[in-house]
Enzyme design. Structure first.
Site, PDB file in Angstrom:
ATOM      1  N   LYS A  45       8.209  -5.124 -10.569  1.00 60.94           N
ATOM      2  CA  LYS A  45       8.082  -6.218 -11.071  1.00 60.94           C
ATOM      3  C   LYS A  45       7.528  -6.276 -12.451  1.00 60.94           C
ATOM      4  O   LYS A  45       6.499  -6.899 -12.803  1.00 60.94           O
ATOM      5  CB  LYS A  45       7.621  -7.455 -10.293  1.00 60.94           C
ATOM      6  CG  LYS A  45       8.426  -7.594  -8.932  1.00 60.94           C
ATOM      7  CD  LYS A  45       7.784  -8.583  -7.839  1.00 60.94           C
ATOM      8  CE  LYS A  45       8.403  -8.854  -6.676  1.00 60.94           C
ATOM      9  NZ  LYS A  45       7.900  -9.867  -5.754  1.00 60.94           N
ATOM     10  N   ASP A 103      18.933 -11.683   4.115  1.00 61.41           N
ATOM     11  CA  ASP A 103      18.708 -12.966   3.118  1.00 61.41           C
ATOM     12  C   ASP A 103      19.208 -12.675   1.943  1.00 61.41           C
ATOM     13  O   ASP A 103      18.621 -13.507   0.905  1.00 61.41           O
ATOM     14  CB  ASP A 103      17.342 -13.258   3.474  1.00 61.41           C
ATOM     15  CG  ASP A 103      16.213 -12.395   2.923  1.00 61.41           C
ATOM     16  OD1 ASP A 103      16.501 -11.354   2.313  1.00 61.41           O
ATOM     17  OD2 ASP A 103      15.000 -12.633   3.520  1.00 61.41           O
ATOM     18  N   ASP A 106      19.330 -12.114  -4.623  1.00 58.65           N
ATOM     19  CA  ASP A 106      18.284 -12.442  -3.568  1.00 58.65           C
ATOM     20  C   ASP A 106      18.088 -13.813  -3.796  1.00 58.65           C
ATOM     21  O   ASP A 106      17.774 -14.460  -4.716  1.00 58.65           O
ATOM     22  CB  ASP A 106      16.992 -11.427  -4.018  1.00 58.65           C
ATOM     23  CG  ASP A 106      16.021 -12.122  -3.228  1.00 58.65           C
ATOM     24  OD1 ASP A 106      16.069 -12.729  -2.148  1.00 58.65           O
ATOM     25  OD2 ASP A 106      14.639 -11.528  -3.405  1.00 58.65           O
TER      26      ASP A 106
END
Length: 345
Positions: A158, A107, A218
């Protein structure tokens, strides 16, 4: 080489666009995004493929079938319970056997040279080779800090701008050895980035982080999905074309001048790229990256961090007195300028 496509995601953040459609089947310029990944694998000579599935697996199996129409051979393994990224790949152990294999997300859109990644892995024989991507806005991703030999030293998950010490994003594309997978427990939730890779580093095994040129995105949000479609139509993403946006995260502005005796700012075009160069330069000098970039000595402390809302680095220093701290901050800016000049050569 065989490949495993991680295609179990539901894509909850993308539901305003995808509805109940599995994320790998979301269309990208006339084809499901996973079909573009299969065509990329085929382009690099990888035709023996297994898809790790969970959410609406029959939708994906019914669409791709045996893979014959795309010139590949497709197999499928379905998780009954969520096993995480590494656990889902472990569920395909009977497929990959005792040979190195490639893992790629079903994906994400990319046009990387996978042959180059495989070649580097075969040349150095690490436990795993991670495809890294230099991203100017890395806040939504896991980052990998590498030394001069492309060996990964640390992972940062992150971060906010104060903790961005590199611009190298972990893309979720790996070449994995069976010895690495032997550490993954069966039928147990286990993640590559959070569990397996830190465990390999702890054991002293070699992890290679190899930056690839090209395009990677992404498509996890409506915004990134829209941008990816535009990039495909404009030719920035090289793929075979066929006939509520979510804002990027933004941290709060932090002001650290009061905590330091001396402070200076260094303006730059790409602060994440420059932080990668600074981190690499100071890596062997014992800089601490557990809370952003900090270099300490017996009588000084130096902190370098990107400013959240401007194209600049903040250099802050403590020393024996204010004058020495100010001089230390200005000297660090001069060194940063030299590092930036070398990056541009």
């Amino acid at each position: 080489m065989k490949a495993i496509i991680m295609a179990g995601g539901e894509g909850k953040r993308l539901k305003p666009v995808s509805g109940d459609t599995p994320k790998p089947l979301v269309p990208l310029c006339g084809r499901p995004v996973m079909e573009h990944i299969i065509l990329l694998l085929k382009k690099h000579g990888i035709t023996d493929i297994c898809a790790a599935l969970k959410y609406r697996p029959d939708d994906i199996k019914n669409y791709f079938g045996s893979g014959e129409s795309l010139g590949v051979s497709m197999q499928y393994r379905v998780e009954t319970e969520a096993l995480g990224t590494a656990g889902g790949v472990k569920n395909c152990a009977d497929f990959y056997g005792d040979e190195d294999f490639l893992v790629i997300s079903g994906d994400a859109a990319c046009d990387f040279d996978l042959s180059e990644l495989i070649s580097e892995h075969q040349k150095h024989a690490p436990a795993a080779t991670l495809a890294l991507y230099r991203h100017p806005e890395p806040l939504r991703y896991g980052l990998a800090l590498c030394d001069g030999d492309c060996c990964i030293r640390s992972f940062i998950e992150k971060p906010d701008w104060a903790h961005v010490v590199t611009n190298r994003v972990n893309t979720g594309i790996y070449v994995i050895s069976p010895r690495a997978m032997s550490l993954v427990p069966e039928n147990t939730p286990f993640d590559f980035a959070k569990d397996l890779f830190p465990l390999l580093l702890e054991k002293g095994d070699k992890l290679l982080g190899y930056p690839l040129e090209g395009y990677w995105c992404d498509i996890g949000t409506p915004k990134s999905y829209y941008e990816c479609c535009v990039d495909a139509l404009s030719g920035r993403l090289s793929i075979e074309l066929s006939g509520g946006f979510e804002p990027a995260p933004e941290d709060e502005v932090t002001e650290d001048k009061a905590d330091f005796m001396g402070s200076a700012e260094y303006s730059c075009a790409d602060k994440a790229r420059l932080m990668d160069g600074v981190s690499s330069a100071f890596l062997e000098l014992g800089a601490d990256y557990s809370d952003g970039f900090v270099l300490r000595g017996s009588d000084y402390e130096l902190r370098i961090a990107p400013l959240p809302r401007s194209a600049a680095l903040r250099v802050s220093a403590n020393a024996a007195d204010d004058e020495t701290a100010a001089e230390l901050a200005e000297s660090a800016c001069s060194l940063i300028k030299e590092i930036e000049n070398r990056l541009d050569k």
